[in-house]
Design a protein around this motif. Structure first.
Motif, PDB file in Angstrom:
ATOM      1  N   THR A  94      -9.061  -9.571  13.184  1.00  0.00           N
ATOM      2  CA  THR A  94      -8.688 -10.272  14.189  1.00  0.00           C
ATOM      3  C   THR A  94      -8.626 -11.796  13.598  1.00  0.00           C
ATOM      4  OG1 THR A  94     -11.291 -10.567  14.801  1.00  0.00           O
ATOM      5  CG2 THR A  94     -10.075  -8.842  15.844  1.00  0.00           C
ATOM      6  N   MET A  95      -9.378 -12.296  12.625  1.00  0.00           N
ATOM      7  CA  MET A  95      -9.146 -13.220  12.170  1.00  0.00           C
ATOM      8  C   MET A  95      -7.866 -13.628  10.860  1.00  0.00           C
ATOM      9  SD  MET A  95     -11.311 -15.292  13.460  1.00  0.00           S
ATOM     10  CE  MET A  95     -11.290 -16.606  12.574  1.00  0.00           C
ATOM     11  N   LEU A  96      -7.061 -12.718  10.702  1.00  0.00           N
ATOM     12  CA  LEU A  96      -5.881 -12.544   9.913  1.00  0.00           C
ATOM     13  C   LEU A  96      -4.693 -12.429  10.604  1.00  0.00           C
ATOM     14  CD1 LEU A  96      -7.070  -9.693   7.562  1.00  0.00           C
ATOM     15  CD2 LEU A  96      -7.590 -12.101   7.209  1.00  0.00           C
ATOM     16  N   VAL A  97      -3.930 -13.506  10.210  1.00  0.00           N
ATOM     17  CA  VAL A  97      -2.402 -13.838  10.847  1.00  0.00           C
ATOM     18  C   VAL A  97      -1.629 -12.770  10.099  1.00  0.00           C
ATOM     19  CG1 VAL A  97      -0.696 -15.300  11.259  1.00  0.00           C
ATOM     20  CG2 VAL A  97      -3.136 -16.079  11.274  1.00  0.00           C
ATOM     21  N   ASN A  98      -1.356 -12.703   8.836  1.00  0.00           N
ATOM     22  CA  ASN A  98      -0.349 -11.814   8.227  1.00  0.00           C
ATOM     23  C   ASN A  98      -1.277 -11.346   6.740  1.00  0.00           C
ATOM     24  OD1 ASN A  98       1.627 -11.903   5.981  1.00  0.00           O
ATOM     25  ND2 ASN A  98       2.996 -12.084   7.974  1.00  0.00           N
ATOM     26  N   PRO A  99      -0.551 -10.315   6.102  1.00  0.00           N
ATOM     27  CA  PRO A  99      -1.027  -9.811   4.800  1.00  0.00           C
ATOM     28  C   PRO A  99      -1.114 -11.023   3.790  1.00  0.00           C
ATOM     29  CG  PRO A  99       0.123  -8.119   5.843  1.00  0.00           C
ATOM     30  CD  PRO A  99       0.285  -9.306   6.774  1.00  0.00           C
ATOM     31  N   PHE A 100      -0.135 -11.933   3.698  1.00  0.00           N
ATOM     32  CA  PHE A 100       0.011 -12.882   2.809  1.00  0.00           C
ATOM     33  C   PHE A 100      -1.227 -13.745   2.688  1.00  0.00           C
ATOM     34  CE2 PHE A 100       1.524 -17.158   1.679  1.00  0.00           C
ATOM     35  CZ  PHE A 100       1.812 -16.762   0.320  1.00  0.00           C
ATOM     36  N   GLN A 101      -1.868 -14.137   3.867  1.00  0.00           N
ATOM     37  CA  GLN A 101      -3.132 -14.726   3.934  1.00  0.00           C
ATOM     38  C   GLN A 101      -4.378 -14.180   3.035  1.00  0.00           C
ATOM     39  OE1 GLN A 101      -4.627 -14.802   7.861  1.00  0.00           O
ATOM     40  NE2 GLN A 101      -6.412 -15.853   7.391  1.00  0.00           N
ATOM     41  N   VAL A 102      -4.101 -12.913   3.282  1.00  0.00           N
ATOM     42  CA  VAL A 102      -5.367 -12.018   2.205  1.00  0.00           C
ATOM     43  C   VAL A 102      -4.790 -12.088   0.787  1.00  0.00           C
ATOM     44  CG1 VAL A 102      -6.350  -9.790   1.828  1.00  0.00           C
ATOM     45  CG2 VAL A 102      -5.744 -10.648   4.067  1.00  0.00           C
ATOM     46  N   LEU A 103      -3.640 -12.072   0.565  1.00  0.00           N
ATOM     47  CA  LEU A 103      -2.949 -11.988  -0.759  1.00  0.00           C
ATOM     48  C   LEU A 103      -3.304 -13.722  -1.429  1.00  0.00           C
ATOM     49  CD1 LEU A 103      -1.451 -10.311  -2.865  1.00  0.00           C
ATOM     50  CD2 LEU A 103       0.619 -11.555  -1.879  1.00  0.00           C
ATOM     51  N   VAL A 104      -3.183 -14.684  -0.515  1.00  0.00           N
ATOM     52  CA  VAL A 104      -3.356 -15.865  -1.114  1.00  0.00           C
ATOM     53  C   VAL A 104      -4.881 -16.050  -1.557  1.00  0.00           C
ATOM     54  CG1 VAL A 104      -3.603 -18.433  -0.536  1.00  0.00           C
ATOM     55  CG2 VAL A 104      -1.528 -17.055   0.266  1.00  0.00           C
ATOM     56  N   ALA A 105      -5.836 -15.460  -0.345  1.00  0.00           N
ATOM     57  CA  ALA A 105      -7.215 -15.468  -1.035  1.00  0.00           C
ATOM     58  C   ALA A 105      -7.623 -14.616  -2.289  1.00  0.00           C
ATOM     59  CB  ALA A 105      -7.958 -15.081   0.059  1.00  0.00           C
ATOM     60  N   ALA A 106      -7.059 -13.351  -2.412  1.00  0.00           N
ATOM     61  CA  ALA A 106      -7.537 -12.549  -3.500  1.00  0.00           C
ATOM     62  C   ALA A 106      -6.789 -13.300  -4.727  1.00  0.00           C
ATOM     63  CB  ALA A 106      -6.654 -11.236  -3.125  1.00  0.00           C
ATOM     64  N   ASN A 107      -5.649 -13.852  -4.571  1.00  0.00           N
ATOM     65  CA  ASN A 107      -5.339 -14.255  -5.882  1.00  0.00           C
ATOM     66  C   ASN A 107      -5.925 -15.546  -6.515  1.00  0.00           C
ATOM     67  OD1 ASN A 107      -2.804 -14.484  -7.730  1.00  0.00           O
ATOM     68  ND2 ASN A 107      -2.394 -16.613  -7.035  1.00  0.00           N
ATOM     69  N   LYS A 108      -6.648 -16.493  -5.519  1.00  0.00           N
ATOM     70  CA  LYS A 108      -7.294 -17.444  -5.868  1.00  0.00           C
ATOM     71  C   LYS A 108      -8.648 -16.995  -6.291  1.00  0.00           C
ATOM     72  CE  LYS A 108      -9.348 -21.889  -3.736  1.00  0.00           C
ATOM     73  NZ  LYS A 108      -9.645 -22.421  -2.502  1.00  0.00           N
ATOM     74  N   ALA A 109      -9.091 -15.742  -5.644  1.00  0.00           N
ATOM     75  CA  ALA A 109     -10.572 -15.322  -6.415  1.00  0.00           C
ATOM     76  C   ALA A 109     -10.329 -14.806  -7.626  1.00  0.00           C
ATOM     77  CB  ALA A 109     -11.122 -14.179  -5.080  1.00  0.00           C
TER      78      ALA A 109
END
Length: 175
Positions: A46-61
């Motif tokens: 519910t706190m995600l707008v788009n899968p791209f948001q997760v990809l950005v977080a994972a790439n940074k991690a």
């Protein structure tokens, strides 16, 4: 059903997102993740707008893991932390991590390019219906996201909600 991206900066690593609805065992899954039995991030969709948001977080991690500069103890907790616009780790887990009562969950895995066994293991553990990860926007709580990321109505006139969220995620270390 799942969405897999190879990381451009780290071609030996891939990020896979799996979205589940009507989840009956969220508490059990969360406990398995805490104990390290599930090698993945369990995120409240519910706190995600788009899968791209997760990809950005994972790439940074992954980048922070490789450079030895993570602020949390594991790669998967770092993904959850990177979704947040604040530097408060416990707040990030409260807002973005899966809770015991959740009926939907986004599972995020970081793995070597070809590892299909990992995906089937996760799918077998979740008592729920897997749906395409691209459908995460149907579960988004726009009002909650706008409030938490402090997005004013004027900002939405010149860009998308995803633009605003990713901008705040990317700049939290600078501000």
């Amino acid at each position: 059903m799942h969405l897999t991206h190879q990381l451009e900066l780290f071609p030996d690593r891939s990020v896979t997102q799996m979205l589940f609805k009507e989840v009956k065992n969220a508490a059990e899954l969360r406990q398995c993740a805490v104990e390290g039995k599930i090698q993945g991030a369990l995120i409240n969709p519910t706190m995600l707008v788009n899968p791209f948001q997760v990809l950005v977080a994972a790439n940074k991690a992954v980048n922070l893991e490789r450079s030895g500069k993570m602020k949390t103890r594991s790669l998967y907790s770092e993904i959850i932390f990177n979704l947040s616009p604040t530097n408060n780790i416990s707040e990030a887990f409260k807002r973005f991590g899966s809770s015991d009562g959740d009926d939907s969950v986004m599972v995020v895995l970081v793995h070597d390019k070809d590892d299909p066994q990992l995906l089937s293991d996760i799918a077998a553990r979740v008592s729920g219906q897997q749906v395409p990860a691209e459908d995460v926007s149907s579960l988004t709580d726009h009002a909650k996201i706008k409030k938490f990321y402090k997005i004013p109505p004027q900002e939405e006139k010149c860009g998308t909600l995803l633009d605003s969220v990713v901008c705040r995620m990317a700049t939290k270390d600078v501000m």
